[in-house]
Design an enzyme around this catalytic site. Structure first.
Site, short mmCIF file in Angstrom:
data_model
loop_
_atom_site.label_atom_id
_atom_site.label_comp_id
_atom_site.label_asym_id
_atom_site.label_seq_id
_atom_site.Cartn_x
_atom_site.Cartn_y
_atom_site.Cartn_z
N ASP A 179 3.86 -6.57 -1.22
CA ASP A 179 5.33 -6.50 -1.16
C ASP A 179 5.94 -7.27 -2.32
O ASP A 179 6.90 -6.82 -2.96
CB ASP A 179 5.88 -6.97 0.20
CG ASP A 179 5.00 -8.00 0.89
OD1 ASP A 179 3.96 -8.36 0.32
OD2 ASP A 179 5.37 -8.46 1.97
N TYR A 198 -7.40 6.04 2.45
CA TYR A 198 -7.48 7.49 2.29
C TYR A 198 -8.83 8.08 2.70
O TYR A 198 -8.98 9.29 2.77
CB TYR A 198 -7.18 7.89 0.83
CG TYR A 198 -5.74 7.63 0.40
CD1 TYR A 198 -4.80 7.17 1.31
CD2 TYR A 198 -5.34 7.86 -0.90
CE1 TYR A 198 -3.49 6.93 0.93
CE2 TYR A 198 -4.02 7.63 -1.29
CZ TYR A 198 -3.11 7.15 -0.37
OH TYR A 198 -1.82 6.92 -0.76
N ASP A 211 -1.70 3.69 -5.35
CA ASP A 211 -1.01 4.98 -5.42
C ASP A 211 0.50 4.75 -5.47
O ASP A 211 1.23 5.31 -6.30
CB ASP A 211 -1.40 5.78 -4.16
CG ASP A 211 -1.04 7.24 -4.25
OD1 ASP A 211 -0.59 7.67 -5.33
OD2 ASP A 211 -1.20 7.96 -3.25
N ASP A 222 3.32 4.85 -9.00
CA ASP A 222 4.50 5.73 -9.07
C ASP A 222 5.74 4.89 -9.37
O ASP A 222 6.61 5.28 -10.14
CB ASP A 222 4.71 6.49 -7.75
CG ASP A 222 4.08 7.88 -7.79
OD1 ASP A 222 3.09 8.02 -8.53
OD2 ASP A 222 4.58 8.79 -7.10
N LYS A 277 -2.79 -7.51 0.92
CA LYS A 277 -1.87 -7.87 2.02
C LYS A 277 -2.64 -8.82 2.93
O LYS A 277 -2.84 -8.56 4.13
CB LYS A 277 -1.41 -6.57 2.73
CG LYS A 277 -0.33 -6.75 3.77
CD LYS A 277 1.02 -7.06 3.19
CE LYS A 277 2.03 -7.31 4.29
NZ LYS A 277 3.30 -7.87 3.81
#
Ligand SMILES: NC(=O)c1ccc[n+]([C@@H]2O[C@H](COP(=O)([O-])OP(=O)(O)OC[C@H]3O[C@@H](n4cnc5c(N)ncnc54)[C@H](O)[C@@H]3O)[C@@H](O)[C@H]2O)c1
Length: 355
Positions: A223, A141, A247, A251, A191
Site C-alpha cells: 500500500d 494467480y 501486475d 499498470d 504485505k
C-alpha cells in the site's frame, strides 16, 4: 548469429504492434548479418476460435524449442464471458508456466519529451528510471485450491496465495543481480503485516540481500509502495514483488511514462529462452485502426536482443532510435501525436538506417 524466434501476435492490436516491431527486428538483423528464423502461431482468442484452446500443444512446443518468444496481446470482449471454461489468458498463463519464466522485468523510464503526457507534475517525474521485477509463475494467480462452490452459508470462492522459499529466492536474486548493474538499490514489496506468504518473502529477501553487500535492500508494504510510486517515483531503482502486486503496480507505473503503449517487458527464467511482450493488453477500443503505439512492442524486441540473444549493441541501437524519434515529438495518438502504427515503425526504421 543464428536464432529461432516464435511469434505469437494474438488478438486486438497484438498483430498490429507485432508487425511494426518485427519489421524493425528484421532490418537490424539484416544490417548486422544475423540470421533469424521466424515461426508464427496463434494464441488467445484467435486460437480459441480456430482450435478450441487458447494455446495448442504444437505452438507451446515450438515456443519451448525457440531461442526467444515474442508476444503481442491476448483477449477481447468476444471471449470475455467469465463463466466460459476456455479463456484467452489461459494461453498466456500456461506459456509463462511451461517456459519457466518466473521473473517479469518491466523497465519504467520517463522520456523528457513525454513529461507533459503524464498527469503528474514535471518535477516529480525527473530522474524516473526503475525496473519492476514481478514474480510470474507463482503467487495468487497460480495457487491451489482455486474454486467456487455453493455452501449452506451462500456461494463462496477461494484463491490461494502460496510461495515456496526457492520461488522467492530465485526472483529476488535476479533483482539483486540487476540492481548491482544499476543504482544498487532493491525495494522488496510485500504485505508482511497481514500475509504469512509475505513474511516468508521478506525473510528470504533479507537472506538473499546478505549475499549482495554492495546493494541496499529496503522492505516496503504494497500500500505504501503504490503511494510512493506516484509521490516519489524517482526514489526507486529495482522493485521486486509478488505476482499480483507486480501486475497492479506496473499498470500504475505506466502512467508515469505517459501511455500504456510505451512499456516493454521481458520474462526470464534459468535459461536464455525468454518471453517478450509489451505490458498493455489487446486494446479492443482501438484495434484494427492502425493507431496503436508500437513502442512497448519495439522495446520488447530490444530486450529480447539483450537478454536472450546477447546482442547488446543491437538492443541499444533500437532503444536509441526510439528515444530519438520521441525526442523529435514524432508520436502516436495516445501521446497526442498523429503518426499511425506503421508510420511510427517507418520513422524508427529511418533513424536506424542512417546509423
Ligand atoms: N498481456 C496481455 O495480453 C493482456 C494484458 C492486459 C489485458 N489484456 C486483455 O486485453 C483486453 C483489454 O484490456 P484493457 O482494456 O483492460 O487493457 P488494455 O491495455 O488493452 O487497454 C487499456 C487502455 O490503454 C489503451 N492502450 C493499450 N495499449 C495501447 C497502445 N499500444 N497504444 C495506444 N493505446 C493503448 C487502450 O486503448 C485502452 O484505452 C482484455 O480482454 C484483457 O483481458 C491482455
Amino acid at each position: 548469429m543464428e536464432a529461432r524466434i516464435a511469434l505469437l501476435p494474438g488478438d486486438g492490436i497484438g498483430p498490429e504492434v507485432m508487425s511494426a516491431a518485427v519489421r524493425i527486428l528484421k532490418m537490424v538483423a539484416e544490417h548486422r548479418g544475423h540470421k533469424l528464423h521466424f515461426e508464427e502461431y496463434l494464441i488467445g482468442g484467435c486460437s480459441i476460435d480456430t482450435f478450441g484452446v487458447a494455446l495448442t500443444e504444437e505452438a507451446l512446443n515450438a515456443c519451448k524449442k525457440a531461442d526467444a518468444v515474442l508476444l503481442g496481446a491476448v483477449g477481447g470482449p468476444k471471449w470475455d464471458n467469465p463463466a466460459a471454461s476456455v479463456r484467452p489468458e489461459q494461453g498466456l498463463l500456461m506459456l509463462r508456466k511451461e517456459l519457466g519464466v518466473y521473473a517479469n522485468l518491466r523497465p519504467v523510464r520517463v522520456h523528457p519529451a513525454l513529461v507533459h503526457a503524464s498527469p503528474l507534475k514535471p518535477q516529480q517525474l525527473q530522474g524516473v528510471d526503475m525496473i519492476v521485477v514481478r514474480e510470474l509463475t507463482g503467487g495468487l494467480y497460480f495457487g491451489k485450491p482455486r474454486l467456487r462452490e455453493k455452501t449452506p452459508q451462500g456461494e463462496r470462492a477461494i484463491d490461494t496465495l502460496e510461495y515456496y522459499d526457492f520461488e522467492v529466492e530465485r526472483v529476488v536474486d535476479l533483482a539483486f543481480r540487476l540492481a548491482a548493474t544499476r543504482r544498487k538499490m532493491v525495494t522488496s514489496v510485500d504485505k508482511a503485516n497481514v500475509l504469512e506468504s509475505s513474511r516468508l518473502w521478506r525473510q528470504v529477501a533479507q537472506r538473499v540481500g546478505e549475499r549482495y553487500p554492495q546493494v541496499s535492500l529496503s522492505h516496503m508494504l504494497v500500500d505504501t509502495a503504490s503511494m510512493r510510486l506516484i509521490s516519489s517515483p524517482a526514489s526507486f531503482d529495482v522493485i521486486v514483488t509478488e505476482n499480483m502486486f507486480g501486475d497492479i503496480l506496473t499498470d500504475e507505473a505506466s502512467v508515469l511514462a505517459g501511455s500504456m503503449g510505451m512499456l516493454p517487458s521481458a520474462s526470464l527464467g534459468n535459461s536464455n529462452l525468454g518471453l517478450y511482450e509489451p505490458i498493455h493488453g489487446s486494446a479492443p477500443d482501438i484495434a484494427g485502426k492502425d493507431i496503436a503505439n508500437p513502442v512497448g512492442m519495439i522495446l520488447s524486441v530490444a530486450m529480447m536482443l539483450r537478454y536472450s540473444l546477447k546482442l547488446e549493441e543491437e538492443a541499444s541501437l533500437i532503444e536509441k532510435a526510439v528515444d530519438q524519434v520521441i525526442s523529435s515529438q514524432q508520436l502516436t495518438a495516445d501521446l497526442g501525436g498523429s503518426l499511425t502504427t506503421r508510420q511510427m515503425a517507418d520513422v524508427v526504421l529511418e533513424y536506424i538506417s542512417k546509423t
